[in-house]
Motif scaffolding. Structure first.
Motif, PDB file in Angstrom:
ATOM      1  N   ALA A 200     -49.622  62.857   2.399  1.00  0.00           N
ATOM      2  CA  ALA A 200     -49.330  64.262   2.141  1.00  0.00           C
ATOM      3  C   ALA A 200     -48.027  64.384   1.358  1.00  0.00           C
ATOM      4  O   ALA A 200     -46.998  63.847   1.773  1.00  0.00           O
ATOM      5  CB  ALA A 200     -49.222  65.032   3.455  1.00  0.00           C
ATOM      6  N   GLY A 201     -48.085  65.065   0.226  1.00  0.00           N
ATOM      7  CA  GLY A 201     -46.862  65.432  -0.457  1.00  0.00           C
ATOM      8  C   GLY A 201     -46.319  66.725   0.123  1.00  0.00           C
ATOM      9  O   GLY A 201     -46.912  67.317   1.036  1.00  0.00           O
TER      10      GLY A 201
ATOM     11  N   ILE B 272     -56.695  68.369   3.532  1.00  0.00           N
ATOM     12  CA  ILE B 272     -55.256  68.277   3.287  1.00  0.00           C
ATOM     13  C   ILE B 272     -54.492  68.065   4.596  1.00  0.00           C
ATOM     14  O   ILE B 272     -53.571  67.250   4.687  1.00  0.00           O
ATOM     15  CB  ILE B 272     -54.765  69.554   2.565  1.00  0.00           C
ATOM     16  CG1 ILE B 272     -55.197  69.521   1.094  1.00  0.00           C
ATOM     17  CG2 ILE B 272     -53.250  69.701   2.661  1.00  0.00           C
ATOM     18  CD1 ILE B 272     -55.001  70.838   0.373  1.00  0.00           C
ATOM     19  N   SER B 273     -54.898  68.801   5.629  1.00  0.00           N
ATOM     20  CA  SER B 273     -54.214  68.711   6.924  1.00  0.00           C
ATOM     21  C   SER B 273     -54.406  67.350   7.588  1.00  0.00           C
ATOM     22  O   SER B 273     -53.625  66.973   8.471  1.00  0.00           O
ATOM     23  CB  SER B 273     -54.716  69.813   7.858  1.00  0.00           C
ATOM     24  OG  SER B 273     -54.410  71.095   7.337  1.00  0.00           O
TER      25      SER B 273
ATOM     26  N   GLU C  56     -48.493  61.306   6.695  1.00  0.00           N
ATOM     27  CA  GLU C  56     -47.252  61.499   5.942  1.00  0.00           C
ATOM     28  C   GLU C  56     -46.820  60.204   5.246  1.00  0.00           C
ATOM     29  O   GLU C  56     -46.162  60.240   4.208  1.00  0.00           O
ATOM     30  CB  GLU C  56     -46.147  61.989   6.884  1.00  0.00           C
ATOM     31  CG  GLU C  56     -44.921  62.496   6.166  1.00  0.00           C
ATOM     32  CD  GLU C  56     -43.947  63.188   7.089  1.00  0.00           C
ATOM     33  OE1 GLU C  56     -42.829  63.496   6.636  1.00  0.00           O
ATOM     34  OE2 GLU C  56     -44.294  63.435   8.263  1.00  0.00           O
ATOM     35  N   TYR C  57     -47.195  59.075   5.838  1.00  0.00           N
ATOM     36  CA  TYR C  57     -46.896  57.764   5.264  1.00  0.00           C
ATOM     37  C   TYR C  57     -48.112  56.861   5.396  1.00  0.00           C
ATOM     38  O   TYR C  57     -48.910  57.019   6.324  1.00  0.00           O
ATOM     39  CB  TYR C  57     -45.725  57.081   5.990  1.00  0.00           C
ATOM     40  CG  TYR C  57     -44.528  57.960   6.188  1.00  0.00           C
ATOM     41  CD1 TYR C  57     -43.626  58.198   5.160  1.00  0.00           C
ATOM     42  CD2 TYR C  57     -44.293  58.567   7.423  1.00  0.00           C
ATOM     43  CE1 TYR C  57     -42.532  59.021   5.332  1.00  0.00           C
ATOM     44  CE2 TYR C  57     -43.194  59.392   7.610  1.00  0.00           C
ATOM     45  CZ  TYR C  57     -42.315  59.620   6.566  1.00  0.00           C
ATOM     46  OH  TYR C  57     -41.246  60.436   6.754  1.00  0.00           O
TER      47      TYR C  57
ATOM     48  N   LEU D 129     -45.734  53.623   1.744  1.00  0.00           N
ATOM     49  CA  LEU D 129     -45.869  54.750   0.813  1.00  0.00           C
ATOM     50  C   LEU D 129     -45.161  55.957   1.403  1.00  0.00           C
ATOM     51  O   LEU D 129     -45.439  56.366   2.536  1.00  0.00           O
ATOM     52  CB  LEU D 129     -47.353  55.084   0.626  1.00  0.00           C
ATOM     53  CG  LEU D 129     -47.862  55.156  -0.816  1.00  0.00           C
ATOM     54  CD1 LEU D 129     -48.100  53.741  -1.304  1.00  0.00           C
ATOM     55  CD2 LEU D 129     -49.158  55.935  -0.882  1.00  0.00           C
ATOM     56  N   VAL D 130     -44.238  56.524   0.629  1.00  0.00           N
ATOM     57  CA  VAL D 130     -43.571  57.779   0.993  1.00  0.00           C
ATOM     58  C   VAL D 130     -43.767  58.749  -0.169  1.00  0.00           C
ATOM     59  O   VAL D 130     -44.170  58.352  -1.256  1.00  0.00           O
ATOM     60  CB  VAL D 130     -42.073  57.570   1.284  1.00  0.00           C
ATOM     61  CG1 VAL D 130     -41.871  56.515   2.365  1.00  0.00           C
ATOM     62  CG2 VAL D 130     -41.301  57.189   0.021  1.00  0.00           C
ATOM     63  N   HIS D 131     -43.466  60.022   0.053  1.00  0.00           N
ATOM     64  CA  HIS D 131     -43.569  60.974  -1.063  1.00  0.00           C
ATOM     65  C   HIS D 131     -42.236  61.039  -1.799  1.00  0.00           C
ATOM     66  O   HIS D 131     -42.103  60.521  -2.909  1.00  0.00           O
ATOM     67  CB  HIS D 131     -44.002  62.347  -0.580  1.00  0.00           C
ATOM     68  CG  HIS D 131     -44.205  63.322  -1.704  1.00  0.00           C
ATOM     69  ND1 HIS D 131     -45.159  63.114  -2.688  1.00  0.00           N
ATOM     70  CD2 HIS D 131     -43.569  64.470  -2.043  1.00  0.00           C
ATOM     71  CE1 HIS D 131     -45.104  64.094  -3.564  1.00  0.00           C
ATOM     72  NE2 HIS D 131     -44.131  64.933  -3.206  1.00  0.00           N
TER      73      HIS D 131
END
Length: 275
Positions: free
Chosen positions: A74-75, A121-122, A126-127, A139-141
């Motif tokens: 999620a961004g 989307i929900s 987050e990572y 992976l991070v945004h």
């Protein structure tokens, strides 16, 4: 949205990394074709977030992404949409040009998404963490500590290093800033594949992604440019009343402004990117 970390285990074969689809269906379709031609399985195609953004086809983009069966974190845009927030959460300066544009594209995107897309989307973590070529990758945004943090190549390592320590990672794969780059320090790698939804302020309408490979038991990566039907993406933006300035960027490859950029990256505007 609660903080969610998804570990997808050890990956084998090529891995395609990309970010910032930004509702640009034409770019996403072109990238999926690249994956097919490179024989990269959908589960090895991973997005750094912001599938939704500035362009004209948010619903169609989400549905294509789901059908492709690629992965994404999620961004900030997905987090905001999941929380039914009134703004994109991009950390733009209040009253800036980017902030003003977001008051046009974000409500447009929000109005176009179905419940099915919002549920998808929900569900995004987050990572994402995985092992590849004996390296632990996260992976991070923006960053591990702030989804909306802008991290660039010129960002000091004093700020980057805590991300590796906090995730116990060898490789951080990040998005958000819109520019492709890599930065190495003491066997650590910060890798930003760039975004496919908007050009990289380099004067070229092409966009950027990365392919990881394992060679001789070592992780290798290659930045690659992607051409797609940017003329159609531009016309759809104009037809739907989205910011003319962003639509122009789709054609010219030049950002309307450099408000978010540090001095070093600002000086590179309009210069071809070479790796």
């Amino acid at each position: 949205m609660d903080k969610k970390i998804k570990n997808i285990g050890r990956l084998k074969g090529k891995v395609l990394l990309f970010g910032g689809v930004y509702s640009n269906l034409q770019a996403l379709e072109a990238l999926a074709e690249v994956a097919k031609n490179e024989n990269i399985n959908p589960e090895n195609c991973i997005c750094t977030g912001d599938i939704i953004g500035y362009c004209a086809q948010p619903e169609e983009t989400i549905q294509f992404f789901k059908k492709w069966n690629a992965r994404s974190i999620a961004g900030n845009v997905e987090i905001q949409l999941s929380e039914n927030a009134e703004d994109c959460g991009c950390d733009f300066i209040k009253g800036s040009r980017c902030d003003g544009f977001s008051q046009l594209w974000y409500p447009y995107a929000k109005s176009k998404l179905t419940n099915d897309s919002l549920n998808f989307i929900s569900s995004l973590p987050e990572y994402i963490q995985f092992e590849f070529a004996n390296k632990k990758c996260t992976l991070v945004h923006g960053s591990y500590f702030n989804t909306s943090e802008f991290i660039f190549k010129s960002t000091p390592w004093e700020k980057k290093i805590s991300n590796f320590e906090g995730t116990k990672s060898d490789v951080i794969i990040a998005g958000h800033c819109g520019l492709p780059f890599h930065d190495e320090y003491n066997d650590l790698l910060w890798l930003n594949p760039g975004v496919i939804g908007m050009p990289a302020n380099d004067g070229n309408p092409s966009v950027w992604y990365v392919i990881l490979e394992e060679k001789n038991n070592s992780l290798t990566f290659k930045h690659k440019s992607l051409t797609y039907n940017h003329s159609l993406a531009n016309s759809l933006m104009l037809d739907n009343g989205l910011p003319n300035e962003y639509a122009k960027t789709i054609l010219t490859g030049i950002w309307d402004n450099t408000e978010i950029l540090p001095e070093q990256e600002t000086k590179l505007q309009g210069q071809p990117i070479q790796f």
